[in-house]
Design an enzyme around this catalytic site. Sequence first.
Site, PDB file in Angstrom:
ATOM      1  N   GLU A 111       0.851  -1.194   0.000  1.00 49.55           N
ATOM      2  CA  GLU A 111       0.000   0.000   0.000  1.00 49.55           C
ATOM      3  C   GLU A 111       0.880   1.235   0.000  1.00 49.55           C
ATOM      4  O   GLU A 111       2.079   1.167   0.281  1.00 49.55           O
ATOM      5  CB  GLU A 111      -0.969  -0.005   1.186  1.00 49.55           C
ATOM      6  CG  GLU A 111      -2.127  -0.990   0.971  1.00 49.55           C
ATOM      7  CD  GLU A 111      -3.149  -1.021   2.088  1.00 49.55           C
ATOM      8  OE1 GLU A 111      -2.981  -0.300   3.079  1.00 49.55           O
ATOM      9  OE2 GLU A 111      -4.119  -1.789   1.956  1.00 49.55           O
ATOM     10  N   HIS A 228      -9.777   9.579   2.443  1.00 46.37           N
ATOM     11  CA  HIS A 228      -9.271   8.492   1.598  1.00 46.37           C
ATOM     12  C   HIS A 228      -9.394   8.937   0.153  1.00 46.37           C
ATOM     13  O   HIS A 228     -10.429   9.474  -0.250  1.00 46.37           O
ATOM     14  CB  HIS A 228     -10.088   7.218   1.834  1.00 46.37           C
ATOM     15  CG  HIS A 228      -9.420   5.993   1.305  1.00 46.37           C
ATOM     16  ND1 HIS A 228      -9.317   5.728  -0.049  1.00 46.37           N
ATOM     17  CD2 HIS A 228      -8.790   4.976   1.927  1.00 46.37           C
ATOM     18  CE1 HIS A 228      -8.650   4.587  -0.216  1.00 46.37           C
ATOM     19  NE2 HIS A 228      -8.323   4.114   0.970  1.00 46.37           N
ATOM     20  N   ARG A 281      -1.462   9.352   1.441  1.00 49.76           N
ATOM     21  CA  ARG A 281      -2.875   9.609   1.155  1.00 49.76           C
ATOM     22  C   ARG A 281      -3.246  11.069   1.004  1.00 49.76           C
ATOM     23  O   ARG A 281      -4.077  11.420   0.177  1.00 49.76           O
ATOM     24  CB  ARG A 281      -3.703   9.072   2.309  1.00 49.76           C
ATOM     25  CG  ARG A 281      -4.090   7.675   2.085  1.00 49.76           C
ATOM     26  CD  ARG A 281      -5.018   7.209   3.140  1.00 49.76           C
ATOM     27  NE  ARG A 281      -5.010   5.763   2.991  1.00 49.76           N
ATOM     28  CZ  ARG A 281      -5.509   4.941   3.854  1.00 49.76           C
ATOM     29  NH1 ARG A 281      -6.069   5.390   4.948  1.00 49.76           N
ATOM     30  NH2 ARG A 281      -5.467   3.653   3.630  1.00 49.76           N
ATOM     31  N   HIS A 342     -12.417   9.583   6.010  1.00 44.49           N
ATOM     32  CA  HIS A 342     -12.097   8.173   6.260  1.00 44.49           C
ATOM     33  C   HIS A 342     -11.682   7.894   7.695  1.00 44.49           C
ATOM     34  O   HIS A 342     -12.046   6.876   8.264  1.00 44.49           O
ATOM     35  CB  HIS A 342     -10.973   7.785   5.293  1.00 44.49           C
ATOM     36  CG  HIS A 342     -10.587   6.348   5.323  1.00 44.49           C
ATOM     37  ND1 HIS A 342     -11.478   5.324   5.052  1.00 44.49           N
ATOM     38  CD2 HIS A 342      -9.386   5.735   5.588  1.00 44.49           C
ATOM     39  CE1 HIS A 342     -10.849   4.163   5.143  1.00 44.49           C
ATOM     40  NE2 HIS A 342      -9.585   4.379   5.488  1.00 44.49           N
ATOM     41  N   ARG A 377      -2.107   9.334   8.756  1.00 46.43           N
ATOM     42  CA  ARG A 377      -1.903   7.923   9.080  1.00 46.43           C
ATOM     43  C   ARG A 377      -1.421   7.130   7.865  1.00 46.43           C
ATOM     44  O   ARG A 377      -1.925   7.288   6.751  1.00 46.43           O
ATOM     45  CB  ARG A 377      -3.217   7.304   9.601  1.00 46.43           C
ATOM     46  CG  ARG A 377      -3.125   5.835   9.847  1.00 46.43           C
ATOM     47  CD  ARG A 377      -4.367   5.304  10.503  1.00 46.43           C
ATOM     48  NE  ARG A 377      -5.542   5.377   9.679  1.00 46.43           N
ATOM     49  CZ  ARG A 377      -5.831   4.547   8.689  1.00 46.43           C
ATOM     50  NH1 ARG A 377      -4.994   3.562   8.352  1.00 46.43           N
ATOM     51  NH2 ARG A 377      -6.958   4.677   8.015  1.00 46.43           N
TER      52      ARG A 377
HETATM   53  C1  SIN Z   1      -7.853   0.801   2.414  1.00 48.22           C
HETATM   54  O1  SIN Z   1      -8.075  -0.386   2.227  1.00 48.22           O
HETATM   55  O2  SIN Z   1      -7.479   1.565   1.537  1.00 48.22           O
HETATM   56  C2  SIN Z   1      -8.090   1.370   3.776  1.00 48.22           C
HETATM   57  C3  SIN Z   1      -7.047   0.900   4.675  1.00 48.22           C
HETATM   58  C4  SIN Z   1      -6.736   1.918   5.715  1.00 48.22           C
HETATM   59  O3  SIN Z   1      -7.476   2.882   5.886  1.00 48.22           O
HETATM   60  O4  SIN Z   1      -5.694   1.781   6.366  1.00 48.22           O
END
Ligand code: SIN
Length: 522
Positions: A111, A228, A281, A342, A377
Amino acid sequence: MNTHDYIVIGSGVAGLYAALLARDHGNVVLLTKGAIDDTNTKYAQGGIAAAVGRDDSPELHLRDTIAAGAGLVDEVAARVLAEEAPARIADLARFGVPFDTSHGELALGREAAHSRSRIIHAGGDRTGAHIELSLSGLARLSGITVLEHRLVERLLMEDGRVTGVATLATEGAPLREDFVGRHIILATGGAGQLYGITTNPAVATGDGVALAYHAGAELQDMEFIQFHPTALRMPGVPTFLISEAVRGEGAVLRAVEGPVGRMAGRPFMAEYDPRAELAPRDIVARAIATEMRAAGSSHVFLDVTRLAPEYTAARFPQIYRYCLDHGLDITREPIPVAPAAHYIMGGVRTDVWARTTLPGLYACGEVACTGVHGANRLASNSLLETVVFAKQAVEATLGRAEGDPPALTAETLDLSPSQPVRGETPTLPLLQSIMWEKVGIERTGQGLAAARERLASLAAALPERGDRAALELANLVWVARLVTEAALQRTESRGAHYRSDYPRTDPAWARRITFRKGVRNG
Ligand code: SIN
């Protein structure tokens, strides 16, 4: 009188996990305002971060967490997070969470802003649902008293210590009942309902932050709301998270070109950040907002079509199915996406043992603020923090915490309501539109000051007592005021807090804003 060793408030992963650990040390009642599985946890898709890969280490995980947090991460807390992560994953597996494996080892996804593949998942993109199902099933079989449809209205105090909770039954007769306990653990989750466009479910109404605030606990980092970057945006279709893991697998963000909403065009992320789709993000969310504004569009596109269709369907079964059910085959067409509220980085101030500034009260999960996320975060550190700090909380109740609990340090903040100036009746859509327009992805001093005034006016018009919906709205109004106040104070841009009138990060602001309820002077 109902007397317990532990009162746990909330039935997401933080509450369930804390309750399961605490049951070995006393009797436990778990209170939740809806059904046991009516939580934000079950919507988590991407997974849980933990440095378990051969090329990884807690030190690297720590470094990534600190880098994403834009200068405000509490390094002591982040070290606990990164170092405890592998052990907590092992606990969850022992509790029955069926993590995905590949060639006999945990399957690890990638990620944004992670320098290694370290995202552990279950059922592809159904990680949260699997955790919720496994832990709630176990809780029911474990001698924990689970009381559903009990909303905590107030924390009970005696000589400065939190000694229990006053509750309202939210189903059936409007029963009010008090519970007394030695240890009260707040695990009530976040406040996504501050905004009309959010990945959070209806239960995310900031209850724990409001309860702690009214009881006199310190709060910190309230200005930092994470948006998000990629939530599904289709007319008439409820907002739905499109996991960051999709970009981690190679999906590309594309601008809207040609007739708005018809064609996917240029990949734009590299124009904003060399890490492109895998930038933190806040950067991706703001880049998308800029592109949407430039195109006059309600969305951009996330293009997954370059992945093999069978792979997409197997790796992201929930997203694939949800979109297909709404007429979109993501293996053939790009996904219209836009940012959505989010996660709140701020919350009830705790130390690394989940101790708040009020004796007897612990907080873990999204309601808490250990400082581990700083101003932004890192993806998949949220499920992780719930289990790491729930464990720390239970350890602390057993006298195993090191050092003194956090002392009161904050300036008090007088948020006495003003007179209602506009004669507006507080409603959820009204609150959400103030927050989206004035306290959203991009903020200005002028907009925040206007929001402050309107929110004070709404607070003045709140009823003294009410049903569940009225209490939730009151909690949201108070949390909104705290977010707005902190955002006004922070005259810089940092992480998720962006002020277009102060677009730069100011080293003088590399400090947290902390406050607690002031003495009412009215
Ligand atoms: C996501 O799956 O993008 C959300 C995961 C997160 O907020 O850490």
